[in-house]
Design an enzyme around this catalytic site. Structure first.
Site, mmCIF file in Angstrom:
data_model
loop_
_atom_site.group_PDB
_atom_site.id
_atom_site.type_symbol
_atom_site.label_atom_id
_atom_site.label_comp_id
_atom_site.label_asym_id
_atom_site.label_seq_id
_atom_site.Cartn_x
_atom_site.Cartn_y
_atom_site.Cartn_z
ATOM 1 N N SER A 32 0.853 -1.190 0.000
ATOM 2 C CA SER A 32 0.000 0.000 0.000
ATOM 3 C C SER A 32 0.884 1.233 0.000
ATOM 4 O O SER A 32 1.684 1.436 0.916
ATOM 5 C CB SER A 32 -0.896 0.003 1.242
ATOM 6 N N HIS A 82 -1.311 -1.418 -4.225
ATOM 7 C CA HIS A 82 -2.567 -1.066 -3.549
ATOM 8 C C HIS A 82 -2.641 0.451 -3.339
ATOM 9 O O HIS A 82 -1.757 1.043 -2.723
ATOM 10 C CB HIS A 82 -2.607 -1.806 -2.208
ATOM 11 N N ASP A 110 -4.903 3.621 -1.882
ATOM 12 C CA ASP A 110 -5.989 3.930 -0.948
ATOM 13 C C ASP A 110 -6.609 5.286 -1.259
ATOM 14 O O ASP A 110 -5.967 6.316 -1.115
ATOM 15 C CB ASP A 110 -5.440 3.909 0.480
ATOM 16 N N MET A 143 -9.326 7.985 -0.253
ATOM 17 C CA MET A 143 -10.143 8.399 0.904
ATOM 18 C C MET A 143 -10.718 9.784 0.656
ATOM 19 O O MET A 143 -10.032 10.655 0.126
ATOM 20 C CB MET A 143 -9.269 8.428 2.159
ATOM 21 N N HIS A 203 -8.487 0.817 -3.816
ATOM 22 C CA HIS A 203 -9.355 0.598 -2.651
ATOM 23 C C HIS A 203 -10.106 1.892 -2.362
ATOM 24 O O HIS A 203 -9.522 2.852 -1.854
ATOM 25 C CB HIS A 203 -8.448 0.173 -1.471
ATOM 26 N N MET A 228 -12.389 4.160 -0.373
ATOM 27 C CA MET A 228 -13.024 4.416 0.926
ATOM 28 C C MET A 228 -13.754 5.741 0.781
ATOM 29 O O MET A 228 -13.356 6.767 1.339
ATOM 30 C CB MET A 228 -11.948 4.460 2.026
ATOM 31 N N MET A 255 -11.138 -5.882 6.180
ATOM 32 C CA MET A 255 -10.296 -4.878 6.844
ATOM 33 C C MET A 255 -9.904 -5.404 8.227
ATOM 34 O O MET A 255 -10.752 -5.858 8.996
ATOM 35 C CB MET A 255 -11.057 -3.558 7.004
ATOM 36 N N GLY A 302 -8.718 4.327 7.237
ATOM 37 C CA GLY A 302 -8.463 5.766 7.356
ATOM 38 C C GLY A 302 -6.991 6.124 7.426
ATOM 39 O O GLY A 302 -6.584 7.167 6.934
ATOM 40 N N PHE A 303 -6.203 5.243 8.013
ATOM 41 C CA PHE A 303 -4.796 5.571 8.223
ATOM 42 C C PHE A 303 -3.912 4.334 8.081
ATOM 43 O O PHE A 303 -4.358 3.228 8.377
ATOM 44 C CB PHE A 303 -4.592 6.179 9.619
ATOM 45 N N GLY A 304 -2.666 4.578 7.685
ATOM 46 C CA GLY A 304 -1.685 3.499 7.686
ATOM 47 C C GLY A 304 -1.085 3.368 9.079
ATOM 48 O O GLY A 304 -1.288 4.228 9.946
ATOM 49 N N GLY A 305 -0.379 2.283 9.291
ATOM 50 C CA GLY A 305 0.381 2.120 10.521
ATOM 51 C C GLY A 305 -0.431 1.824 11.773
ATOM 52 O O GLY A 305 0.049 2.007 12.887
ATOM 53 N N ASP A 336 -6.291 -6.262 4.874
ATOM 54 C CA ASP A 336 -5.687 -4.924 4.802
ATOM 55 C C ASP A 336 -5.717 -4.268 6.177
ATOM 56 O O ASP A 336 -6.787 -4.071 6.751
ATOM 57 C CB ASP A 336 -6.505 -4.105 3.783
ATOM 58 N N GLY A 383 -2.455 -3.340 9.307
ATOM 59 C CA GLY A 383 -1.608 -3.921 10.355
ATOM 60 C C GLY A 383 -0.945 -5.234 9.961
ATOM 61 O O GLY A 383 -0.599 -6.038 10.831
HETATM 62 C C1 DX5 Z 1 -6.137 1.732 5.726
HETATM 63 C C2 DX5 Z 1 -5.765 1.393 4.307
HETATM 64 C C3 DX5 Z 1 -4.622 0.474 4.205
HETATM 65 C C4 DX5 Z 1 -3.358 0.976 4.809
HETATM 66 C C5 DX5 Z 1 -2.683 -0.218 5.378
HETATM 67 O O1 DX5 Z 1 -7.314 2.436 5.730
HETATM 68 O O2 DX5 Z 1 -6.853 0.808 3.626
HETATM 69 O O3 DX5 Z 1 -4.410 0.025 2.874
HETATM 70 O O4 DX5 Z 1 -2.473 1.617 3.941
HETATM 71 O O5 DX5 Z 1 -1.538 0.206 5.983
HETATM 72 P P1 DX5 Z 1 -0.788 -0.628 7.098
HETATM 73 O O6 DX5 Z 1 -0.253 -1.871 6.446
HETATM 74 O O7 DX5 Z 1 0.285 0.328 7.512
HETATM 75 O O8 DX5 Z 1 -1.772 -0.914 8.184
HETATM 76 ZN ZN ZN Z 2 -6.365 -0.228 1.673
#
Ligand code: DX5
Ligand code: ZN
Length: 214
Positions: A7, A32, A34, A36, A65, A67, A136, A141-144, A174, A176
């Site tokens: 991603s 991937h 994202d 949003m 993806h 959202m 999910m 909403g966020f990475g990490g 998707d 963590g």
């Molecule tokens: C979260 C996204 C993910 C995100 C995953 O809303 O849909 O694709 O980038 O990131 P990690 O792997 O850091 O959780």
């Molecule tokens: Zn995603």
């Protein structure tokens, strides 16, 4: 066979082409992206214009993806921008079958995502139309963010249903995903692993991709 979909959300957007080239060298399967909208999720990322620019940087299939609320009005633009897989969010669709049929009519692969709190049962009536079921493992909403372990039984339930009904739908996860949680989701039945921070915040992308695969 496990597929890895990095991603780009956690990549360095100042050097996005370089980031894509770095990850391509690791023999990943999909890229991937994202999308949003600041309504469905509390964050804003990228739109069709950036998807189109990314498409010109790579030959990897684009796993887009969405959202976003009201996806129907934008699916055509994302397909024109180069999406190969287009995944909508179940909770953002008022007329799920209509949206799925619209995406299928544009000749790309279609996916549907379920938030962690949404039960698997809601998607059963539409499952046979889907190429991808995206479960999910964080709230979008966020990475990490931290992997939500309570989604594991839902992955198992989906796998069992897909096997029993002889469907071709692939299970993607998707949120963590790192080498530790990858082991758990693979065991539960996922075959496409999205991973953002674990790859792009690591020193050696290819070593992390290999660890995810193994
Ligand atoms: C979260 C996204 C993910 C995100 C995953 O809303 O849909 O694709 O980038 O990131 P990690 O792997 O850091 O959780
Ligand atoms: Zn995603």
């Amino acid at each position: 066979m496990i597929k890895i979909a990095p991603s780009l959300l956690s990549a360095d957007f100042k050097n996005i082409e370089r980031e894509i080239k770095r990850v391509e060298k690791c023999k990943v399967d999909l890229l991937h992206l994202d999308v949003m909208d600041g309504h469905f999720v509390p964050n804003i990322t990228l739109g069709p214009m950036i998807v189109e620019a990314i498409n010109r940087c790579t030959k990897l299939p684009l796993d887009v993806h969405l959202m976003i609320e009201n996806p129907d009005s934008l699916v055509e633009s994302f397909v024109k921008s180069g999406a190969d897989y287009l995944t909508i969010s179940f909770e953002a669709c008022k007329h799920l079958h209509r949206t799925i049929n619209l995406i299928k009519s544009l000749k790309v692969k279609v996916g549907c995502a379920l938030n962690p709190a949404t039960p698997f049962s809601v998607i059963k009536p539409a499952l046979k139309k889907l190429d991808l079921l995206l479960l999910m493992t964080v709230n979008p909403g966020f990475g990490g963010q931290k992997f939500i372990h309570s989604v594991l039984p839902k992955i198992e339930e989906a796998k069992k249903f897909i096997r029993e009904h002889k469907l071709k739908t692939k299970i993607e996860v998707d949120g963590g995903i790192n080498p530790q949680t990858a082991k758990l989701v693979k065991k539960a039945g996922a075959t496409i692993l999205v991973s953002g921070a674990a790859i792009f915040k690591s020193q050696n992308y290819c070593r992390t991709v290999k660890a995810l695969r193994e």
